[in-house]
Write an enzyme that holds these catalytic residues in place. Structure first.
Site, PDB file in Angstrom:
ATOM      1  N   GLU A 201     -49.661  67.305  33.622  1.00 45.22           N
ATOM      2  CA  GLU A 201     -50.599  66.992  34.699  1.00 45.22           C
ATOM      3  C   GLU A 201     -50.566  65.515  35.081  1.00 45.22           C
ATOM      4  O   GLU A 201     -51.468  65.006  35.752  1.00 45.22           O
ATOM      5  CB  GLU A 201     -52.009  67.449  34.314  1.00 45.22           C
ATOM      6  CG  GLU A 201     -52.084  68.977  34.230  1.00 45.22           C
ATOM      7  CD  GLU A 201     -53.383  69.517  33.657  1.00 45.22           C
ATOM      8  OE1 GLU A 201     -54.192  68.732  33.145  1.00 45.22           O
ATOM      9  OE2 GLU A 201     -53.568  70.749  33.716  1.00 45.22           O
TER      10      GLU A 201
ATOM     11  N   LYS B   2     -61.041  78.409  38.199  1.00 41.53           N
ATOM     12  CA  LYS B   2     -59.598  78.513  38.395  1.00 41.53           C
ATOM     13  C   LYS B   2     -59.337  79.888  39.012  1.00 41.53           C
ATOM     14  O   LYS B   2     -59.533  80.912  38.339  1.00 41.53           O
ATOM     15  CB  LYS B   2     -58.863  78.435  37.056  1.00 41.53           C
ATOM     16  CG  LYS B   2     -58.822  77.050  36.404  1.00 41.53           C
ATOM     17  CD  LYS B   2     -58.262  77.181  34.991  1.00 41.53           C
ATOM     18  CE  LYS B   2     -57.851  75.840  34.412  1.00 41.53           C
ATOM     19  NZ  LYS B   2     -57.541  75.961  32.955  1.00 41.53           N
TER      20      LYS B   2
HETATM   21  P1  PGA Z   1     -53.673  75.128  31.942  1.00 44.41           P
HETATM   22  O1  PGA Z   1     -54.327  73.754  31.477  1.00 44.41           O
HETATM   23  O2  PGA Z   1     -53.608  75.146  33.398  1.00 44.41           O
HETATM   24  O3  PGA Z   1     -52.336  75.108  31.253  1.00 44.41           O
HETATM   25  O4  PGA Z   1     -54.591  76.190  31.394  1.00 44.41           O
HETATM   26  C1  PGA Z   1     -55.437  73.182  32.105  1.00 44.41           C
HETATM   27  C2  PGA Z   1     -56.716  73.344  31.346  1.00 44.41           C
HETATM   28  O5  PGA Z   1     -56.749  73.812  30.180  1.00 44.41           O
HETATM   29  O6  PGA Z   1     -57.786  73.005  31.879  1.00 44.41           O
HETATM   30 ZN    ZN Z   2     -59.108  73.529  30.032  1.00 45.84          ZN
END
Ligand code: PGA
Ligand code: ZN
Length: 425
Positions: free
Chosen positions: A208, A336
């Site tokens: 990220e 998400k």
């Molecule tokens: P991920 O990581 O998109 O690999 O789940 C981001 C998070 O854990 O917030």
């Molecule tokens: Zn997370």
């Protein structure tokens, strides 16, 4: 009722920022305008997420291909949805769920369904001639505080840090524009400090965009962050946050959290977090405990008195959220879209959170493309907070740059959430 008929739906396999295949979907309206969306993917995933359908054929992309999901869009989904009114978002999402027929979207794939769901929203916004955020919510006005994960560990890097994200929140800025300037300046100072102590190789970054330095434990990253903030002259404008992603360093058999060579039971870990919040202005913690410990979350939320965000805990799922709310576990939900697999269900989860006085933090996945969709969503939700990585790579800059555009477009209607990020007015 509008007369915006879906004339065609077409998906293809594209590549995300990790070089993994993912789904891109196009939804055409009357053969003349189109909405397109890319599906993100996690690496540090929760076990209760909707099913991300992968081909599993080791001959291509080591089994990670999404050609089956693409075919499901182009055949099953397209043949049902042709002729539907593109503005009927909820009906379309429910129809796809019914067509899938499984509780976790494992037949068609959550990635197939989500690609269409998001592209439908874009196509509808385009048909109505408005920006996506405004189409979803005409009273959109809150510009979020970015959660910038400067130092990365866990599954998103190859270093020894168990905690996945050490985050800075520029709550003292007055606009998104200013928040980006502040955090970018701090990142440059941090870069110098990291080079001075660990050498240039330590400035390589994680999935990220935060530095994947060879630090250890929980204290050292905060020491570096606070030195960088101070040196950049922003001490009064910055508060801190973490994504502990603790499910991934929890030993289920021994019921122990293993952090920096030490074993912590739940109470000891809560004690360590408490100590950290007394030492640093930490205002938000994501996934501090393992994903199924609702009771522990309730204890911790009371004990720490800060924002506690459930990611792997809630997986943007109303049913998981309901359980948490009943028990007083956490007080905010990470949002998400691909954890649940349709736009309607993700928006339902956010609304459910708000109704119960829980906050909502909109989030990237570690696997993203240049599609800035979550920037429109965070403004549409007036959520006040977005986690979308460091502005140093294209799949992250696209989100930051989109927020700059939206802030400009909203003009005097825009309110930067600032210190009210958890419950913006
Ligand atoms: P991920 O990581 O998109 O690999 O789940 C981001 C998070 O854990 O917030
Ligand atoms: Zn997370």
């Amino acid at each position: 009722m509008s007369n915006f008929r879906i004339s065609e739906i077409k998906a293809r396999q594209i590549i995300d920022c990790r070089g993994w295949p993912t789904v891109q979907a196009d939804v055409w309206v009357d053969g003349r305008l189109m909405g397109r969306a890319d599906v993100p993917a996690g690496r540090s995933t929760g076990s209760h997420e909707a099913h991300d359908l992968r081909d599993g054929d080791e001959r291509w992309y080591r089994g990670l291909g999404v050609e089956k999901a693409v075919t499901n869009v182009n055949n099953d989904i397209a043949s049902v949805l042709r002729g539907w009114d593109v503005t009927e978002q909820r009906k379309i999402d429910m129809e796809m769920n019914e067509l899938d027929g499984t509780p976790n979207k494992s037949r068609l794939g959550a990635n197939a369904i989500l690609g269409v769901s998001l592209a439908v929203a874009r196509a509808a916004a385009n048909a109505c001639g408005v920006s996506l955020y405004r189409y979803i919510n005409p009273t959109s006005h809150v510009i979020p505080v970015p959660l910038m994960n400067f130092l990365n560990g866990g599954k998103l890097t190859a270093n020894d840090l168990e905690i996945q994200e050490f985050i800075i929140m520029p709550v003292g800025a007055t606009s998104y524009k200013e928040s980006l300037q502040m955090t970018t300046e701090i990142n440059e100072v941090l870069r110098d400090l990291v080079i001075e102590r660990y050498g240039i190789l330590a400035t390589n970054t994680g999935d990220e965009g935060g530095f994947a330095t060879p630090m250890r434990g929980i204290h050292e990253p905060f020491e570096f962050l606070s030195r960088a903030v101070e040196k950049a002259g922003y001490t009064d404008d910055i508060v801190y946050a973490m994504d502990c992603a603790s499910t991934h360093w929890y030993d289920k058999e021994k019921k122990i959290y293993e952090l920096d060579g030490k074993a912590y039971d739940r109470d000891a870990l809560i004690g360590l977090y408490k100590e950290m919040t007394e030492k640093y202005p930490i205002v938000s913690m994501e996934d501090p405990l393992e994903e199924d410990d609702f009771e522990g979350y309730a204890l911790l939320t009371k004990e720490l008195g800060i924002q506690i965000v459930g990611d792997d805990l809630f997986v943007t799922n109303v049913e998981r959220l309901r359980q948490g709310i009943q028990k007083g576990a956490a007080n905010a939900m990470l949002f998400k879209v691909n954890q649940i697999g349709t736009l309607s269900e993700a928006l339902d989860a956010a609304e459910f959170a708000y109704r119960h006085n829980y906050g909502v933090q909109v989030s990237e996945r570690s696997g993203e493309t240049e599609d800035p969709l979550i920037s429109d969503l965070v403004v549409a939700l007036n959520s006040g907070q977005i986690k979308t990585g460091m502005p140093v790579r294209g799949e992250r800059t696209s989100k930051h740059n989109r927020l700059l555009q939206i802030e400009e477009e909203l003009g005097t209607a825009a309110t930067y959430a600032g210190r009210n990020f958890a419950k913006p007015a």
